[in-house]
Design an enzyme around this catalytic site. Structure first.
Site, PDB file in Angstrom:
ATOM      1  N   ASP A   7      43.933  35.571  42.865  1.00 46.91           N
ATOM      2  CA  ASP A   7      43.889  34.226  42.144  1.00 46.91           C
ATOM      3  C   ASP A   7      45.016  33.820  41.393  1.00 46.91           C
ATOM      4  O   ASP A   7      45.915  34.387  41.194  1.00 46.91           O
ATOM      5  CB  ASP A   7      42.636  34.364  41.272  1.00 46.91           C
ATOM      6  CG  ASP A   7      42.317  33.170  40.549  1.00 46.91           C
ATOM      7  OD1 ASP A   7      42.011  32.126  41.332  1.00 46.91           O
ATOM      8  OD2 ASP A   7      42.381  32.708  39.362  1.00 46.91           O
ATOM      9  N   GLU A   9      46.657  30.528  38.805  1.00 50.26           N
ATOM     10  CA  GLU A   9      46.539  29.311  37.757  1.00 50.26           C
ATOM     11  C   GLU A   9      47.660  28.449  38.035  1.00 50.26           C
ATOM     12  O   GLU A   9      48.782  28.860  38.396  1.00 50.26           O
ATOM     13  CB  GLU A   9      46.784  29.466  36.329  1.00 50.26           C
ATOM     14  CG  GLU A   9      45.132  30.471  36.178  1.00 50.26           C
ATOM     15  CD  GLU A   9      43.791  29.814  36.479  1.00 50.26           C
ATOM     16  OE1 GLU A   9      43.850  28.741  36.495  1.00 50.26           O
ATOM     17  OE2 GLU A   9      43.132  30.817  36.691  1.00 50.26           O
ATOM     18  N   HIS A 152      40.141  30.074  32.152  1.00 56.30           N
ATOM     19  CA  HIS A 152      40.121  30.681  33.569  1.00 56.30           C
ATOM     20  C   HIS A 152      41.682  31.499  33.404  1.00 56.30           C
ATOM     21  O   HIS A 152      42.594  30.966  32.597  1.00 56.30           O
ATOM     22  CB  HIS A 152      40.766  29.708  34.414  1.00 56.30           C
ATOM     23  CG  HIS A 152      39.366  29.137  34.897  1.00 56.30           C
ATOM     24  ND1 HIS A 152      38.760  29.045  36.282  1.00 56.30           N
ATOM     25  CD2 HIS A 152      38.320  28.234  34.351  1.00 56.30           C
ATOM     26  CE1 HIS A 152      37.769  28.459  36.406  1.00 56.30           C
ATOM     27  NE2 HIS A 152      37.386  27.957  35.244  1.00 56.30           N
ATOM     28  N   ASP A 157      39.631  36.294  36.878  1.00 60.05           N
ATOM     29  CA  ASP A 157      39.187  35.847  37.863  1.00 60.05           C
ATOM     30  C   ASP A 157      39.153  36.625  38.928  1.00 60.05           C
ATOM     31  O   ASP A 157      38.027  36.725  39.900  1.00 60.05           O
ATOM     32  CB  ASP A 157      39.611  34.462  38.176  1.00 60.05           C
ATOM     33  CG  ASP A 157      39.057  33.513  36.983  1.00 60.05           C
ATOM     34  OD1 ASP A 157      38.386  34.024  36.191  1.00 60.05           O
ATOM     35  OD2 ASP A 157      39.564  32.192  37.160  1.00 60.05           O
TER      36      ASP A 157
END
Length: 232
Positions: A7, A9, A152, A157
């Protein structure tokens, strides 16, 4: 089989307009088991995050200012994912950003360095059409606690997605066993048909039982005033 749940960001939604990766989090699965060999890094994007993105991840420009730049972590990320199958939720988003970062460095695309990509969002839409299939929704659906998730975060995640993926794909690793069992059962069934059939016994009702049955029918007929279907 080695799989990496990944994942990211980012500063915003579109790498084509200058948005950058600010965090990468990965967890490793080998033969569907978490190994604890994780990869996690914060990255200085050399720009501010969009206010809406900042509300989601909470990674401020000040916090990221002393972190390594993407050029500093690209080689270690490539080494970590080399030859693995990636598992990503909404894979086109993360892969698009990572490919853009590698392109800026004039390196081979990130996509070309992995074996395959499994998009759990696409899988979830096939499994649960017409339903919410965000990571939070899937955690609720599969009974995975995400109570500690306030913002998040790429590593958190990824850990949640690993649990979701294992729950979504549970049973796939038994396909071969099922086929073997089916073959074995088929052979046993064939062998059973080769055996002679047992004599079928028919036990007829005696006169007393027949009379009791007839009396029951009469009682039912009276209860509905002679409109029973068996007398029509």
């Amino acid at each position: 089989m080695r799989q990496v749940v990944l994942d990211t960001e980012t500063t915003g939604l579109n790498p084509r307009t200058g948005d950058r990766v600010i965090e990468v989090g990965c967890v490793e699965l080998i033969d569907r088991k978490l190994t604890g060999n994780n990869f996690h890094v914060y990255i200085n994007p050399e720009r501010d995050s969009d206010p809406r993105a900042l509300e989601i991840h909470g990674l401020t420009t000040e916090f990221l200012s002393d972190k390594p730049k993407f050029a500093d972590i690209a080689a270690s990320l490539s080494e970590y994912v080399q030859g693995a199958e990636l598992i990503i939720h909404n894979a086109s988003f993360d892969m698009g950003f990572l490919d853009a970062e590698y392109a800026k460095l004039k390196l081979s695309s990130f996509t070309s360095q992995v074996l395959n990509v499994v998009d759990t969002l696409a899988t979830a839409k096939e499994m649960h059409p017409g339903k919410r299939n965000s990571l939070d929704a899937l955690c609720d659906r599969y009974g995975i606690s995400n109570a500690h998730r306030q913002l998040h975060g790429a590593l958190l995640d990824s850990e949640l997605l690993a649990d979701v993926y294992l729950a979504m794909s549970r049973g796939q690793n038994s396909f071969v066993i099922d086929e073997e069992d089916h073959s074995s059962n088929a052979n046993n069934s064939d062998a059973a048909h080769e055996q002679p059939l047992a004599t079928i016994l028919v036990q007829a009702a005696n006169e007393e039982e027949l009379a009791a049955h007839q009396q029951s029918l009469v009682g039912l007929d009276k209860a509905v005033r002679g409109t029973c279907v068996w007398n029509s």
